[in-house]
Design an enzyme around this catalytic site. Structure first.
Site, short mmCIF file in Angstrom:
data_model
loop_
_atom_site.label_atom_id
_atom_site.label_comp_id
_atom_site.label_asym_id
_atom_site.label_seq_id
_atom_site.Cartn_x
_atom_site.Cartn_y
_atom_site.Cartn_z
N LYS A 87 23.23 15.45 -8.42
CA LYS A 87 23.00 14.56 -9.91
C LYS A 87 23.63 14.17 -10.83
O LYS A 87 24.73 14.54 -11.26
CB LYS A 87 22.16 16.20 -10.20
N CYS A 143 15.39 15.41 -10.72
CA CYS A 143 15.31 15.86 -11.46
C CYS A 143 15.03 15.38 -13.42
O CYS A 143 14.88 14.38 -13.75
CB CYS A 143 15.11 17.37 -11.76
N GLU A 173 14.83 20.70 -5.43
CA GLU A 173 16.61 20.44 -5.13
C GLU A 173 17.12 21.84 -5.86
O GLU A 173 16.09 23.40 -6.03
CB GLU A 173 16.59 20.55 -6.85
N VAL A 204 -29.44 -22.88 -14.80
CA VAL A 204 -29.28 -21.86 -14.96
C VAL A 204 -30.18 -21.64 -13.84
O VAL A 204 -31.34 -21.91 -13.58
CB VAL A 204 -30.35 -20.74 -15.69
N GLU A 223 -15.60 -18.06 -4.18
CA GLU A 223 -15.94 -19.04 -3.91
C GLU A 223 -14.76 -20.64 -4.12
O GLU A 223 -15.35 -20.93 -3.17
CB GLU A 223 -17.37 -19.76 -4.73
#
Length: 647
Positions: A114, A176, A45, A364, A478
């Site tokens: 602004k 700003c 600015e 497992v 998957e």
């Protein structure tokens, strides 16, 4: 290019009150930006005069010079196509405004004042400036020409080519203090379609402020689902009371994608970044709350000012993470893994408490997925105060089981204090081959799926016998590829890994190893993490090594996870995914390889939706889930023809 817009934040060296010198540095930065292919460039600015002129802002000579040298700057860079926005003071209606001036190819497009004028502590702007909300005029004359002015201006890219498929780009501007207010102007601008917000700032340095400012920028970009480009004043501003370090930031939808590496320098700065407008468009479409919020601006009219967005040139300014599910920072990765494990664990705890069971059955295999599911179940039982013996770890060796995975499965089950059970599936599968008329030798889909379904049947029946539930082990990667046997390993009673991508599973297993209380468990977990991914449904070679490696058949999981992330999370077109993948993996895979596996991903993702449509329950752990009850709802017979056009 592929939905990206190249933006830049510039911080020139200024001489307070010396407009002629200031535009020289501004012009030099504009030329630098052009060389780097910037399409939209924003400056701080009041950069034409300097922010710290104070009561000099009341001097007619300074104000006249600001206009004079603005016009000279616009003329000097008239041969450049980029949209530039600079800050200056401008007198309108006998009031002085702090404004942003947008110009392109020798023409001023519009002026945005602004809105919020700070008047506290070190900021005393009300002494000189008025709020843009007090402006009555819709136009202003500068250098004999009339231009639109107002807080209601948005700049919309208007491209002449009717076959230009670049997503619409609308640019909003705030200055700003506007950002620091409860409801910044950019909030309304984004609801009117602004996908890129530019902030011209002059924020001084005080301890701790930089971090807070970055959080504001990131949060505002997230709330607006927008790109946010911030440029602040730097060296040369008066240090009578304040110091300005010259900050530049580019944020995109809640993520800081570019920032100045060093603040305190005495050189001009140019920060270049990219904003993925296609991604922002996608997230605005799927975020229904954003659409509902548009009702807030129905009575707030805006004026659209057209500009020409130059074609993207040069390479992307940002790097593309090849593993979007895996944080690159080690500390962040560690924290993320622990958080995911907790989500998985507490999801399972709720299910166990709800159905009042004290038994959990897990197949497992000695592979990554089943190991992760077992470790999550152990954590859940420990936190419930239940004995680990209530967990039934079942190893079911088959025709393709190798010594490495079998031994790891046995060692892990025993070292964790889980109830061990071994049931070979070979005889049952041989009998089933005879029953259905299969030779039991041809390694086709039936040969593989018979084994997977036999294992699932064993687990389900054991769960019935122990009044427990079967814990699913399949992961999200998957599920995306359909790399699971329907009514086999595809089915369970609660799938703790259902939204964990394969590229992250390995890190989660390694993370559990760090918490292991004994050496055997730790060493076993680390060896499992280093084992090639395989369903082990095809017999091993003569040396007992795995012959059926998933990634040799389906392609690298790191590629498929990359495709999945950008297709689901970012809504990217396949041409865009290919472009990004080539960039992310440029040193590892060539374009032909990436295209090949992208074709596989597309084909399997569309053809395997029927498996995801009846997916067992399981906790969502990240930004993506393929659950038909949660994130992803897709017809099982949706056509992929139009998606294959690029490929």
């Amino acid at each position: 290019m592929n939905g990206f817009v190249k933006v830049a934040a510039a911080s020139p060296i200024v001489e307070v009150g010396n407009c002629s010198e200031n535009i020289k540095c501004i012009e030099a930065l504009i030329n630098q930006a052009d060389i780097r292919g910037v399409q939209i460039l924003v400056f701080p600015e009041l950069c034409i005069t300097g922010y710290t002129c104070m009561d000099l802002f009341a001097q007619k000579l300074l104000l006249d010079n600001a206009v004079k040298y603005l016009l000279q700057l616009v003329a000097n860079v008239s041969h450049l196509a980029m949209l530039c926005v600079v800050g200056m003071p401008l007198e309108i209606e006998n009031k002085l405004f702090n404004v942003a001036v947008a110009f392109q190819q020798g023409k001023i497009l519009g002026i945005v004042p602004k809105t919020y004028i700070p008047n506290h502590k070190e900021f005393q702007e009300m002494r000189w400036f008025s709020s843009g909300s007090l402006l009555g005029s819709k136009t202003v004359k500068i250098g004999g020409e009339v231009y639109p002015v107002g807080c209601d201006l948005l700049f919309r890219a208007s491209n002449n080519d009717s076959f230009d498929y670049r997503p619409e780009t609308i640019v909003g501007v705030e200055i700003c203090e506007d950002l620091w207010t409860p409801v910044p102007p950019s909030s309304f601008q984004s609801l009117h379609g602004a996908s890129i917000i530019l902030n011209l700032s002059a924020s001084n340095e005080i301890t701790g402020k930089n971090e807070y400012l970055q959080s504001l920028i990131v949060q505002q970009s997230a709330r607006c689902i927008a790109g946010y480009v911030y440029a602040s004043s730097g060296f040369g501003e008066s240090t009578t009371d304040l110091v300005f370090a010259g900050k530049g930031f580019v944020a995109e939808n809640g993520v800081m994608t570019a920032c100045q590496a060093e603040r305190f320098t005495i050189e001009p700065k140019l920060l270049v970044g990219d904003i993925d407008v296609s991604y922002l468009r996608h997230d605005r479409l799927v975020n229904t709350s954003f659409g509902q919020s548009s009702a807030l601006v129905r009575d707030k009219a805006v004026r659209f000012v057209p500009f020409q967005l130059p074609f993207y040139k040069g390479a992307l300014s940002r790097s593309i993470n090849p593993h979007p599910f895996v944080p690159s920072d080690t500390d962040t990765l560690k924290e993320r893994c622990e958080e995911i494990l907790n989500i998985q664990t507490y999801g399972l705890i709720k299910r166990l408490k709800h159905i009042i069971v004290r038994s959990a059955v897990i197949g497992v295999s000695g592979g990554l997925d089943s190991t992760l599911a077992l470790m999550v179940t152990v954590r859940a039982f420990d936190r419930l105060g239940l004995p680990r013996t209530g967990i039934l770890g079942v190893t079911m060796p088959g025709f393709g089981t190798t010594d490495r995975t079998y031994n790891n499965a046995v060692k892990l089950i025993r070292s964790l204090g889980v109830t061990f059970r071994e049931i070979s599936i070979k005889d049952a599968c041989i009998q089933h081959f005879k029953d259905i008329g299969h030779d039991g030798k041809t390694p086709d889909v039936t040969y593989e799926n018979v084994q997977a379904r036999e294992r699932t049947q064993i687990l389900m029946d054991l769960a019935n016998m122990t009044r427990g539930i079967v814990i699913g082990t399949g992961d999200m990667s998957e599920l995306a590829l359909g790399w699971a046997t329907y009514n086999g390993d595809h089915i369970s009673m609660y799938g703790v890994n259902a939204s964990v991508p394969k590229t992250l599973v390995r890190y989660l297993v390694e993370s559990t190893a760090t918490f292991a209380t004994d050496d055997i468990t730790r060493e076993t977990l680390l060896d499992i993490a280093a084992t090639p991914v395989s369903p082990e449904l095809i017999p091993a070679d003569e040396q007992g090594n795995i012959t059926q490696k998933t990634e040799d058949i389906m392609g690298p999981y790191e590629l498929h996870d990359f495709f999945l992330y950008h297709f689901i999370r970012r809504g990217a077109e396949f041409s865009n995914i290919y472009f990004l993948a080539c960039r992310a993996f440029e040193y590892k895979y060539d374009g032909a390889t990436i295209r090949k596996w992208l074709q596989v991903f597309l084909l399997r993702f569309f053809s395997q939706q029927f498996k995801r449509s009846c997916l067992p329950d399981g906790p969502k752990v990240g930004s993506i889930s393929l659950s038909p009850r949660c994130d992803w709802r897709m017809p099982s017979d949706a056509a992929d023809a139009d998606f294959r056009v690029f490929l």
